[in-house]
Write a protein that holds these residues in place. Structure first.
Motif, PDB file in Angstrom:
ATOM      1  N   LEU A  28      -1.429  23.250  43.734  1.00 30.46           N
ATOM      2  CA  LEU A  28      -0.659  23.774  42.466  1.00 30.46           C
ATOM      3  C   LEU A  28       0.162  25.058  43.004  1.00 30.46           C
ATOM      4  CD1 LEU A  28       0.074  23.794  39.539  1.00 30.46           C
ATOM      5  CD2 LEU A  28      -2.283  24.926  39.005  1.00 30.46           C
ATOM      6  N   LEU A  29      -0.640  25.885  43.578  1.00 31.22           N
ATOM      7  CA  LEU A  29       0.235  27.159  43.916  1.00 31.22           C
ATOM      8  C   LEU A  29       1.153  27.009  45.109  1.00 31.22           C
ATOM      9  CD1 LEU A  29      -2.507  30.157  44.394  1.00 31.22           C
ATOM     10  CD2 LEU A  29      -1.319  29.178  42.327  1.00 31.22           C
ATOM     11  N   ALA A  30       0.963  25.819  45.977  1.00 27.42           N
ATOM     12  CA  ALA A  30       2.154  25.661  46.802  1.00 27.42           C
ATOM     13  C   ALA A  30       3.148  24.936  46.212  1.00 27.42           C
ATOM     14  CB  ALA A  30       1.544  24.975  48.013  1.00 27.42           C
ATOM     15  N   THR A  31       2.929  24.274  44.935  1.00 32.45           N
ATOM     16  CA  THR A  31       4.230  23.704  44.391  1.00 32.45           C
ATOM     17  C   THR A  31       4.746  24.560  43.571  1.00 32.45           C
ATOM     18  OG1 THR A  31       2.777  21.485  44.072  1.00 32.45           O
ATOM     19  CG2 THR A  31       4.481  21.745  42.667  1.00 32.45           C
ATOM     20  N   LEU A  32       4.127  25.503  43.030  1.00 32.79           N
ATOM     21  CA  LEU A  32       4.910  26.739  42.217  1.00 32.79           C
ATOM     22  C   LEU A  32       5.785  27.490  43.061  1.00 32.79           C
ATOM     23  CD1 LEU A  32       2.145  28.040  40.120  1.00 32.79           C
ATOM     24  CD2 LEU A  32       3.867  26.483  39.408  1.00 32.79           C
ATOM     25  N   ALA A  33       5.304  27.372  44.386  1.00 30.03           N
ATOM     26  CA  ALA A  33       5.903  28.359  45.560  1.00 30.03           C
ATOM     27  C   ALA A  33       7.155  27.548  46.154  1.00 30.03           C
ATOM     28  CB  ALA A  33       5.149  28.861  46.499  1.00 30.03           C
ATOM     29  N   GLY A  34       7.015  26.275  45.883  1.00 30.48           N
ATOM     30  CA  GLY A  34       8.096  25.278  46.276  1.00 30.48           C
ATOM     31  C   GLY A  34       7.924  24.728  47.618  1.00 30.48           C
ATOM     32  N   GLN A  35       6.501  24.599  47.878  1.00 29.90           N
ATOM     33  CA  GLN A  35       5.969  24.100  49.498  1.00 29.90           C
ATOM     34  C   GLN A  35       5.490  22.852  49.406  1.00 29.90           C
ATOM     35  OE1 GLN A  35       4.030  27.145  51.345  1.00 29.90           O
ATOM     36  NE2 GLN A  35       5.842  28.621  50.946  1.00 29.90           N
ATOM     37  N   THR A  36       5.660  21.929  48.497  1.00 29.64           N
ATOM     38  CA  THR A  36       5.097  20.593  48.473  1.00 29.64           C
ATOM     39  C   THR A  36       6.248  19.638  47.919  1.00 29.64           C
ATOM     40  OG1 THR A  36       4.450  20.622  46.248  1.00 29.64           O
ATOM     41  CG2 THR A  36       2.836  21.393  47.625  1.00 29.64           C
ATOM     42  N   ARG A  37       5.913  18.335  47.805  1.00 32.39           N
ATOM     43  CA  ARG A  37       6.818  17.409  47.262  1.00 32.39           C
ATOM     44  C   ARG A  37       6.607  17.078  45.663  1.00 32.39           C
ATOM     45  NH1 ARG A  37       8.023  11.202  49.078  1.00 32.39           N
ATOM     46  NH2 ARG A  37       9.185  10.609  47.319  1.00 32.39           N
ATOM     47  N   ARG A  38       7.619  17.374  44.835  1.00 31.10           N
ATOM     48  CA  ARG A  38       7.627  17.478  43.672  1.00 31.10           C
ATOM     49  C   ARG A  38       7.945  16.073  43.049  1.00 31.10           C
ATOM     50  NH1 ARG A  38      10.626  18.185  39.332  1.00 31.10           N
ATOM     51  NH2 ARG A  38      12.318  18.354  40.735  1.00 31.10           N
ATOM     52  N   TYR A  39       7.126  15.403  42.328  1.00 29.93           N
ATOM     53  CA  TYR A  39       7.616  13.916  41.607  1.00 29.93           C
ATOM     54  C   TYR A  39       8.255  14.288  40.420  1.00 29.93           C
ATOM     55  CZ  TYR A  39       4.824  12.261  45.422  1.00 29.93           C
ATOM     56  OH  TYR A  39       4.581  11.882  46.929  1.00 29.93           O
ATOM     57  N   GLY A  40       7.669  15.287  39.485  1.00 25.53           N
ATOM     58  CA  GLY A  40       8.138  15.365  38.228  1.00 25.53           C
ATOM     59  C   GLY A  40       8.052  16.695  37.706  1.00 25.53           C
ATOM     60  N   GLY A  41       8.554  16.956  36.558  1.00 29.28           N
ATOM     61  CA  GLY A  41       8.016  18.267  35.618  1.00 29.28           C
ATOM     62  C   GLY A  41       9.051  19.485  36.004  1.00 29.28           C
ATOM     63  N   THR A  42       8.781  20.444  35.139  1.00 33.26           N
ATOM     64  CA  THR A  42       9.505  21.834  35.429  1.00 33.26           C
ATOM     65  C   THR A  42       8.653  23.006  35.605  1.00 33.26           C
ATOM     66  OG1 THR A  42       9.660  22.015  32.991  1.00 33.26           O
ATOM     67  CG2 THR A  42      11.445  20.696  34.062  1.00 33.26           C
TER      68      THR A  42
END
Ligand code: ATP
Length: 238
Positions: A47-61
């Motif tokens: 979750l933190l890595a996704t907020l930081a833009g470091q994972t693959r996002r499938y959907g959401g904002t």
């Protein structure tokens, strides 16, 4: 940069083809302190890595204040006011403590280093030591201080207490509480030391297999013994 709210809606993300987070939604008010809890492997770091833009996002904002950062790369998110202190303490081992801190100044005057030293006097004592010569706790302080020097509006802390002696944990938590008290930052804290995280936070979310299993006040979670045992494990409070 003043603290800003964080608004996460229906976030799904993972690594390559592996989906980890599924439809996670939550809001953190400006200047609030959110604890992110859950057993091992439930998706907290993701979750933190996704907020930081470091994972693959499938959907959401993801919105930081009025800015939709969903499509932004990591560096642009940092520029928008997101500070990320990852679990692996990312310091430069061959640079001195002070040189490591310079990296965090991002154009601010050198005198701003005193903010970091005020928060962690130990770093001032060791300012001429190499990053690689620091203890684990000191490296955590350095990694945190470097991020804070950039004056992020939203600060993400991933298991800052991991592997540290109780006395150092207390020192770090006191520093985080002091930082939170100013209200200048919205702080998200992932922690396995549940009691420390709940003492610090005013909001809490719990992840279970990448989904949101609880959202509310720390007190509400603690009053629900079944939820504590099911979501965090028996004897998890320490
Ligand atoms: N780089 C990666 N590639 C593929 N899968 C990964 C990667 N990193 C983590 N995972 C998987 O994603 C899931 C969530 O891991 P994550 O590290 O986000 O959990 P966590 O709640 O932070 O766990 P912990 O408390 O143990 O640190 C786990 O099943 C993990 O194996």
């Amino acid at each position: 940069m003043p603290a800003t709210p964080l608004d996460v809606e229906n976030l799904s993300a993972g690594y390559g083809p592996t989906r980890v987070l599924e439809n996670v939604s939550f809001k953190v008010p400006a200047g609030a302190r959110l604890a992110i809890l859950g057993r091992n492997g439930m998706g907290k770091t993701t979750l933190l890595a996704t907020l930081a833009g470091q994972t693959r996002r499938y959907g959401g904002t993801i919105r930081i204040g009025a800015t939709d950062v969903t499509a932004m790369a990591s560096a642009a998110r940092a520029h928008t006011g997101l500070g990320y202190v990852p679990q692996a303490r990312c310091i430069f081992p061959t640079l001195t403590v002070e040189e490591n801190l310079f990296v965090g100044l991002k154009g601010r005057p050198r005198s701003a280093l005193e903010e970091a030293y005020g928060m962690f006097p130990r770093l001032k004592e060791r300012r001429r030591n190499l990053g690689g010569q620091l203890s684990g706790g000191e490296q955590q302080m350095l990694s945190t201080a470097r991020s804070i020097l950039g004056q992020p509006a939203v600060l993400l802390l991933d298991e800052p207490l991991e592997g540290l002696a109780p006395v150092i944990c207390e020192e770090l938590m006191t520093a985080f509480a002091e930082l939170a008290r100013t209200g200048d930052m919205t702080i998200l804290l992932v922690e396995q030391r549940i009691q420390s995280a709940l003492d610090f936070a005013d909001h809490v979310i719990v992840l279970e297999r990448g989904r949101l299993a609880f959202t509310g006040a720390p007190k509400t979670l603690l009053e629900d013994q079944d939820a504590v045992e099911r979501l965090l494990g028996v004897g998890g409070l320490h």
